[in-house]
Design a protein around this motif. Structure first.
Motif, PDB file in Angstrom:
ATOM      1  N   ARG A 186      -7.920  -2.014  -7.295  1.00  0.00           N
ATOM      2  CA  ARG A 186      -7.179  -1.417  -6.175  1.00  0.00           C
ATOM      3  C   ARG A 186      -7.764  -1.937  -4.878  1.00  0.00           C
ATOM      4  O   ARG A 186      -8.909  -1.638  -4.557  1.00  0.00           O
ATOM      5  CB  ARG A 186      -7.296   0.101  -6.255  1.00  0.00           C
ATOM      6  CG  ARG A 186      -6.822   0.549  -7.601  1.00  0.00           C
ATOM      7  CD  ARG A 186      -6.428   1.967  -7.741  1.00  0.00           C
ATOM      8  NE  ARG A 186      -5.572   1.921  -8.927  1.00  0.00           N
ATOM      9  CZ  ARG A 186      -4.842   2.895  -9.377  1.00  0.00           C
ATOM     10  NH1 ARG A 186      -4.830   4.030  -8.761  1.00  0.00           N
ATOM     11  NH2 ARG A 186      -4.090   2.740 -10.434  1.00  0.00           N
ATOM     12  N   GLY A 228      -6.407   5.371  -3.268  1.00  0.00           N
ATOM     13  CA  GLY A 228      -6.818   5.011  -4.617  1.00  0.00           C
ATOM     14  C   GLY A 228      -6.078   5.668  -5.758  1.00  0.00           C
ATOM     15  O   GLY A 228      -6.521   5.586  -6.902  1.00  0.00           O
ATOM     16  N   VAL A 229      -4.957   6.312  -5.501  1.00  0.00           N
ATOM     17  CA  VAL A 229      -4.272   7.008  -6.583  1.00  0.00           C
ATOM     18  C   VAL A 229      -3.023   6.275  -7.072  1.00  0.00           C
ATOM     19  O   VAL A 229      -2.785   6.164  -8.278  1.00  0.00           O
ATOM     20  CB  VAL A 229      -3.880   8.454  -6.175  1.00  0.00           C
ATOM     21  CG1 VAL A 229      -3.216   9.182  -7.343  1.00  0.00           C
ATOM     22  CG2 VAL A 229      -5.106   9.227  -5.716  1.00  0.00           C
ATOM     23  N   CYS A 230      -2.228   5.741  -6.155  1.00  0.00           N
ATOM     24  CA  CYS A 230      -0.882   5.298  -6.548  1.00  0.00           C
ATOM     25  C   CYS A 230      -0.862   3.949  -7.255  1.00  0.00           C
ATOM     26  O   CYS A 230       0.050   3.662  -8.020  1.00  0.00           O
ATOM     27  CB  CYS A 230       0.046   5.284  -5.347  1.00  0.00           C
ATOM     28  SG  CYS A 230      -0.289   3.958  -4.169  1.00  0.00           S
ATOM     29  N   GLY A 231      -1.826   3.100  -6.958  1.00  0.00           N
ATOM     30  CA  GLY A 231      -1.876   1.803  -7.636  1.00  0.00           C
ATOM     31  C   GLY A 231      -1.014   0.721  -7.018  1.00  0.00           C
ATOM     32  O   GLY A 231      -1.003  -0.412  -7.515  1.00  0.00           O
ATOM     33  N   MET A 232      -0.291   1.019  -5.937  1.00  0.00           N
ATOM     34  CA  MET A 232       0.593   0.017  -5.314  1.00  0.00           C
ATOM     35  C   MET A 232      -0.155  -1.257  -4.930  1.00  0.00           C
ATOM     36  O   MET A 232       0.417  -2.333  -4.917  1.00  0.00           O
ATOM     37  CB  MET A 232       1.226   0.554  -4.013  1.00  0.00           C
ATOM     38  CG  MET A 232       2.180   1.702  -4.140  1.00  0.00           C
ATOM     39  SD  MET A 232       3.587   1.386  -5.166  1.00  0.00           S
ATOM     40  CE  MET A 232       3.261   2.584  -6.450  1.00  0.00           C
ATOM     41  N   CYS A 233      -1.437  -1.100  -4.559  1.00  0.00           N
ATOM     42  CA  CYS A 233      -2.197  -2.193  -3.952  1.00  0.00           C
ATOM     43  C   CYS A 233      -2.914  -3.053  -4.991  1.00  0.00           C
ATOM     44  O   CYS A 233      -3.783  -3.835  -4.646  1.00  0.00           O
ATOM     45  CB  CYS A 233      -3.214  -1.594  -2.993  1.00  0.00           C
ATOM     46  SG  CYS A 233      -4.385  -0.524  -3.850  1.00  0.00           S
ATOM     47  N   VAL A 265       0.850  -1.191   0.000  1.00  0.00           N
ATOM     48  CA  VAL A 265       0.000   0.000   0.000  1.00  0.00           C
ATOM     49  C   VAL A 265       0.886   1.241   0.000  1.00  0.00           C
ATOM     50  O   VAL A 265       1.903   1.297   0.679  1.00  0.00           O
ATOM     51  CB  VAL A 265      -0.998   0.054   1.177  1.00  0.00           C
ATOM     52  CG1 VAL A 265      -1.990  -1.090   1.103  1.00  0.00           C
ATOM     53  CG2 VAL A 265      -0.278   0.048   2.504  1.00  0.00           C
ATOM     54  N   GLY A 266       0.476   2.206  -0.801  1.00  0.00           N
ATOM     55  CA  GLY A 266       1.267   3.429  -0.908  1.00  0.00           C
ATOM     56  C   GLY A 266       0.497   4.647  -0.464  1.00  0.00           C
ATOM     57  O   GLY A 266       1.060   5.559   0.120  1.00  0.00           O
ATOM     58  N   CYS A 267      -0.792   4.698  -0.779  1.00  0.00           N
ATOM     59  CA  CYS A 267      -1.550   5.906  -0.454  1.00  0.00           C
ATOM     60  C   CYS A 267      -2.829   5.602   0.301  1.00  0.00           C
ATOM     61  O   CYS A 267      -3.317   6.431   1.045  1.00  0.00           O
ATOM     62  CB  CYS A 267      -1.871   6.695  -1.724  1.00  0.00           C
ATOM     63  SG  CYS A 267      -3.057   5.885  -2.802  1.00  0.00           S
ATOM     64  N   GLU A 268      -3.390   4.440   0.092  1.00  0.00           N
ATOM     65  CA  GLU A 268      -4.690   4.074   0.670  1.00  0.00           C
ATOM     66  C   GLU A 268      -5.778   5.079   0.332  1.00  0.00           C
ATOM     67  O   GLU A 268      -6.747   5.206   1.060  1.00  0.00           O
ATOM     68  CB  GLU A 268      -4.581   3.868   2.196  1.00  0.00           C
ATOM     69  CG  GLU A 268      -3.768   2.630   2.535  1.00  0.00           C
ATOM     70  CD  GLU A 268      -3.700   2.368   4.029  1.00  0.00           C
ATOM     71  OE1 GLU A 268      -4.327   1.396   4.461  1.00  0.00           O
ATOM     72  OE2 GLU A 268      -3.039   3.147   4.747  1.00  0.00           O
ATOM     73  N   CYS A 301      -7.051  -1.152  -1.886  1.00  0.00           N
ATOM     74  CA  CYS A 301      -7.270  -0.180  -0.807  1.00  0.00           C
ATOM     75  C   CYS A 301      -8.614   0.505  -0.967  1.00  0.00           C
ATOM     76  O   CYS A 301      -9.059   1.205  -0.072  1.00  0.00           O
ATOM     77  CB  CYS A 301      -6.147   0.856  -0.759  1.00  0.00           C
ATOM     78  SG  CYS A 301      -6.248   2.127  -2.032  1.00  0.00           S
TER      79      CYS A 301
HETATM   80  S1  FES Z   1      -2.565   2.093  -2.002  1.00  0.00           S
HETATM   81 FE1  FES Z   1      -2.505   3.699  -3.450  1.00  0.00          FE
HETATM   82  S2  FES Z   1      -4.076   3.063  -4.787  1.00  0.00           S
HETATM   83 FE2  FES Z   1      -4.226   1.655  -3.208  1.00  0.00          FE
END
Ligand code: FES
Ligand code: FES
Lengths: 160, 810
Positions: free
Chosen positions: A60, A45-50, A40-43, A62
């Motif tokens: 996503r 919904g923007v970064c896409g890490m999840c 998880v990067g942002c939680e 998160c």
């Molecule tokens: S943690 Fe960034 S989009 Fe889900």
């Protein structure tokens, strides 16, 4: 807090677990199932890490409650290769230096899996289009696109 | 310390210079990285933090009863409670600025920690945070750095440090500045504004702290960096003896400087663990990180002046600079120390002056971000060089070429006292011009203008100082508090009985390639195959001194350390082999993992020697003890003390990289949209250990630099609210904003002072883009007379500038 029974398949294994309705799918995968390859990067919904695949489509986690995916089939990075036997996409990311800190890599790989499943012969532009949903703070993206391009070529050779 | 002996660099190399695939990658590619949030400690509880909604307020009262009553809550801790156990956080400024892991009676920026909760889950902890009731007395908010000198009364953030919000003020003059300015034919003046942005790695900062009652010792897992350098300072904050704290590094999901220190998060987690008697995990969420991390970047307002002869010869460069440090001063004004390392860039400028005013405002504190203040100086200097070229009617290429320090002038001492080790700036420029087809694009640009298209060609030629020594942190202080001069890096190498190499590093992985670098260099030194080399990271209990990555130092420093340890190991290999082979050590050579008698086929492999070294003491030479290992601590290759009045800052950043960036862009004047037609980045980082990973740094840094130039801004409104505290408003470049092909070129001017001639290359991309891209935009919009002096230049701003210019013209 009240819990509901959740049944789903992750990387081919069926799990049935009680979860709080508010539990995020990202937390369920990472902390309840211990599959920490999903990050998880942002939680928000923007970064896409999840990103994982839910029934073959990127999503996503998160922004998804675990209870929303009852009955679904989830694929995380752990389902691709192992260090001893990398998936062709992982191999290509390695060879093309498509990662530095590696934090965005699982999401990038799964996004590329979805792309190549739908379009085994993507153009460079189509790769950019598909991969642009996720952030990477390290690489500048170019080598990620190179990696997907080279994996697509390699996977064609393998007669998938 | 006088200049070190010039090193000879062997030409024939087997591993150094290879684009070897990274050793780190297989585990990262398969989701087995073990970042901080992946670590589980038995019986671990979870923390969340209540953050201040006010930019500046007194904390009147905290009622946590509702939070404490929530089932699953283990602890609610306020600043007043925490301070009974835990003292202030470490601070490099002198006099220090008191800062606590939980604000004690006053909050000074939005997002500052007001209370922390520990609970059975993060969900419960966050629920409890919402139930804490705080009564605040709002205080006057200071957001405009220009107001700092006139702030008074309650608007003063740190009354114990003075009667206004000036954090530090000092003027340093280097060389005969006034005289040189008087002899100038022209003095070009410009105002430049560099806004606050930040590293924002994809992983935030976290720590898992536990306290063992049995050993009375803390163990903290953390994605921190300087733990083997100044980790013990956390023990000071916790008021425990340093040997009762062990910091265990985890890999970091990116840092770019932002995880150098992280003491706030570590000390908080440890304080909570001690108070609740359970291991505690605290990992920042993105909002925590954006509002309250310790790594917002520089935030500067410059008034620049450059004195020149009419023919373009540069004489003197001066600046008034105000730097908005936010609410605290963790590294003092070290960023301006850093900038002084390359203040005058690649140019033969004779003298310089910096009038520095560092101020406090109600914003998050500054920390470290890729460039550490030197990227800002690059921007300022290159902007005024472009302005001078315009004013004097000289081309941007020629004004630079004319003023470059020449290859035969190195080592070259710049006015501030720092020494540049080596360089060939003309060669870098030539290569960049050629790769970019600069002249070809100039004619295409002219054709395009006739068709109403706006192509811009940018150019920046700037420095990437590498391998910091630590004097930059304190030489600006009127009274240095702790005038440290060490910044070493260590390694331990053990060859085991089977001949495998175990290499221990004392600094962490933070997204760079320490394992790959160490593997290539050990393989080179000991002629061991990379697949027989294993790398691990030491915790502080096992720690030798390691300053960690940062200031583009790690590869240079670890190469020095490895060469030192490998020399000892080779000595022992030769001694034992000589003994068995009955040959004199002078007749032996190490090649392909085997020590042999030169010109014969007699020899012993490293595993054969190692086996003897471990288990056959009675067969070894008498003065040989068992085992085969060595440790080495490599000090900075070239540091000297600053002088007393700071007219000479000494040598502190001598390993000097250089770059030339040429972006070629097209701007759609209707929308302000910028498209990359070409992007060329030529770097000279000395000898390159791994061209592939270096190019990765250049490209990644370039896209980060594009973020700083075009999109990213921590924007505080008049109330001191950070209105860009999420990734939807703080715009990190996506693939769509990155140039499709960043063409990377290398020129190699080895450093005479480092092992193999390596120079650092970790920050260069971001240090070159802002001036290059600003000049490209300015060049594209030349028909409108637009000047770029303020970043970020978002498409909207570009469009506004075009509109304004069109209206002026009528
Ligand atoms: S943690 Fe960034 S989009 Fe889900
Ligand atoms: S490799 Fe670090 S975020 Fe992509």
């Amino acid at each position: 807090m009240e819990q509901v029974q959740l049944t789903l398949t992750v990387n081919g294994t069926r799990y049935s677990r009680p979860v709080e309705p508010r539990c995020l799918l990202s937390d369920f995968i990472r902390h309840d199932l211990g599959l920490t390859g999903t990050h998880v990067g942002c939680e928000h919904g923007v970064c896409g890490m999840c990103t994982v695949l839910i029934d073959g489509q990127t999503a996503r986690t998160c922004l998804t409650f675990a209870v929303q995916v009852d009955g679904a089939e989830i694929t995380t990075v752990e389902a691709l290769g192992t260090p001893a036997k990398l998936h062709p996409l992982q191999q290509a990311f390695w060879e093309k230096h498509g990662l530095q800190c590696g934090y965005c890599t699982p999401a990038m790989l799964l996004t590329a899996v979805e792309l190549l499943n739908n379009n085994p012969n993507p153009t460079r532009n189509e790769i950019c289009e598909a991969m642009s949903a996720n952030l990477c703070r390290c690489t500048g993206y170019q080598t990620i696109v190179d990696a997907v391009e080279s994996a697509a070529a390699a996977m064609k050779g393998e007669a998938r | 310390m006088s200049a070190p002996a010039v090193k000879d660099h062997p030409i024939h190399r087997r591993w150094i210079g290879q684009s070897m695939k990274r050793v780190e990658d297989p585990r990262l590619l398969t989701g087995r990285g073990k970042y901080i949030d992946d670590i589980v400690v038995p019986n671990m509880a979870h923390a969340a933090v209540l953050r201040s909604p006010h930019a500046h307020a007194r904390i009147k009262k905290i009622d946590a009863s509702k939070a404490r009553a929530l089932p699953g809550v283990l602890l609610v801790l306020t600043g007043a409670e925490a301070v009974e156990q835990t003292g202030p956080l470490p601070c490099f400024a002198n006099p220090p600025v008191a800062q606590y892991c939980i604000a004690v009676d006053r909050v000074r920026h939005v997002g500052e920690t007001v209370a922390a909760v520990v609970a059975e889950s993060r969900y419960i902890a966050e629920d409890a945070v919402d139930r804490i009731e705080v009564e605040y007395e709002p205080l006057p908010v200071v957001v405009n750095p220009g107001d700092a000198s006139t702030s008074k009364g309650d608007a003063v953030l740190h009354p114990d440090r003075g009667a206004n919000n000036i954090a530090h003020q000092r003027t340093l003059t280097f060389g005969s500045y006034d005289e040189d300015m008087r002899s100038a034919d022209v003095i070009v003046r410009r105002k430049v504004r560099w806004p606050r942005s930040g590293a924002q790695p994809m992983e935030t900062v976290g720590a898992i702290a536990s306290y063992d009652e049995g050993t009375r010792k803390f163990t903290i897992y953390a994605n921190t960096s300087m733990y083997n350098y100044v980790g013990w300072l956390m023990a000071v904050s916790l008021k425990i003896p340093a040997h009762k704290l062990n910091i265990v590094p985890t890999i970091a999901g990116g840092s770019f400087g932002s995880k150098i220190f992280t003491h706030k998060v570590l000390v908080l987690a440890a304080t909570l663990a001690r108070a609740c008697g359970r291991p505690v995990k605290y990992v920042e969420d993105r909002l925590d990180n954006m509002t309250s991390c310790d790594n917002h970047g520089s935030d500067r307002i410059y008034e620049l002046e450059l004195g020149l002869k009419r023919d373009g010869t540069m004489l003197a460069f001066g600046m008034k600079v105000i730097d908005d440090y936010g609410a605290y001063l963790q590294f003092g004004v070290g960023h301006h120390g850093n900038a002084a390392a390359q203040l005058t860039g690649p140019y033969r400028i004779k003298s310089a002056r910096i009038e520095l005013t560092a101020v406090f405002t109600n914003k998050c504190q500054q920390g470290a971000y890729r460039g550490f203040g030197s990227e800002v100086n690059n921007f300022a200097l290159e902007r005024i060089v472009d302005a001078a070229a315009d004013e004097l009617g000289i081309s941007p290429v020629e004004i630079r070429r004319k003023n470059f320090i020449q290859p035969e002038q190195f080592p070259y001492k710049i006015p501030t006292g720092n020494v540049y080790d080596s360089g060939n700036y003309g060669a870098v420029l030539d290569k960049a011009l050629e790769m970019a087809d600069y002249d070809g694009w100039r004619s295409r640009q002219a054709d395009a203008r006739k068709q109403g298209r706006y192509i811009g060609i940018g150019l920046a030629s700037c420095q990437e100082r590498s391998v910091f020594s630590s004097t930059e942190f304190w030489f600006w202080n009127h009274e240095p508090g702790f005038a440290l001069t060490s910044s070493p890096e260590s390694v331990n190498i053990k060859i085991d009985p089977t001949g495998k190499a175990f290499v221990t590093l004392y600094s962490p992985f933070w997204g760079n390639s320490p394992e790959t670098m160490a593997t290539q260099i050990v393989a080179e030194q000991l002629t061991i195959d990379p697949s027989d080399i294993e790398i691990t990271y030491a915790d502080t209990d096992q720690g030798l001194m390691g300053t960690g990555p940062g200031g583009s130092r790690y590869t240079v420093m670890i190469a020095g350390a490895i060469a030192g340890a490998a020399t000892d190991i080779k000595r022992k290999l030769f001694k034992i082999a000589g003994h068995f082979l009955e040959a004199s050590e002078q007749d032996l050579e190490l090649r392909d993992g085997r020590v042999s008698v030169r010109g014969t086929d007699r020899g012993m492999t490293i595993p054969e020697i190692a086996l003897q070294a471990y288990y056959f003491r009675l067969s070894l030479p008498d003065d040989c003890n068992s085992g085969l290992d060595a440790r080495f601590t490599y000090d900075h290759p070239y540091t000297t003390q600053p002088n007393a009045d700071r007219t000479d800052l000494g040598v502190f950043y001598p390993i000097m990289g250089h770059m030339c960036h040429i972006p070629i862009v097209e701007i759609d004047i209707e929308t302000g949209q910028l498209t990359y037609l070409k992007y060329v980045a030529v770097h000279d980082c000395g000898t390159v250990v791994n061209p592939m990973t270096l190019a990765g740094h250049v490209r990644g840094g370039t896209v980060q630099g594009i973020g700083s130039t075009m999109y990213e801004h921590f924007y505080y409104d008049e109330q001191g609210q950070l209105v860009t505290a999420n990734f939807a408003d703080y715009l990190i470049p996506t693939l769509k904003e990155a140039p499709p092909n960043i063409e990377v070129g290398h020129v190699v001017t080895p450093s005479p002072f480092t092992e193999y001639g390596i120079k650092g290359g970790g920050e260069g991309g971001r240090m070159g883009v802002p001036p290059a891209l600003a000049s490209a935009v300015e060049d594209a919009l030349r028909p409108f007379g637009v000047k770029i002096d303020t970043l970020p230049i978002t498409p909207m701003k570009i469009r506004d500038m075009i509109r304004a210019a069109q209206q002026r013209k009528g």
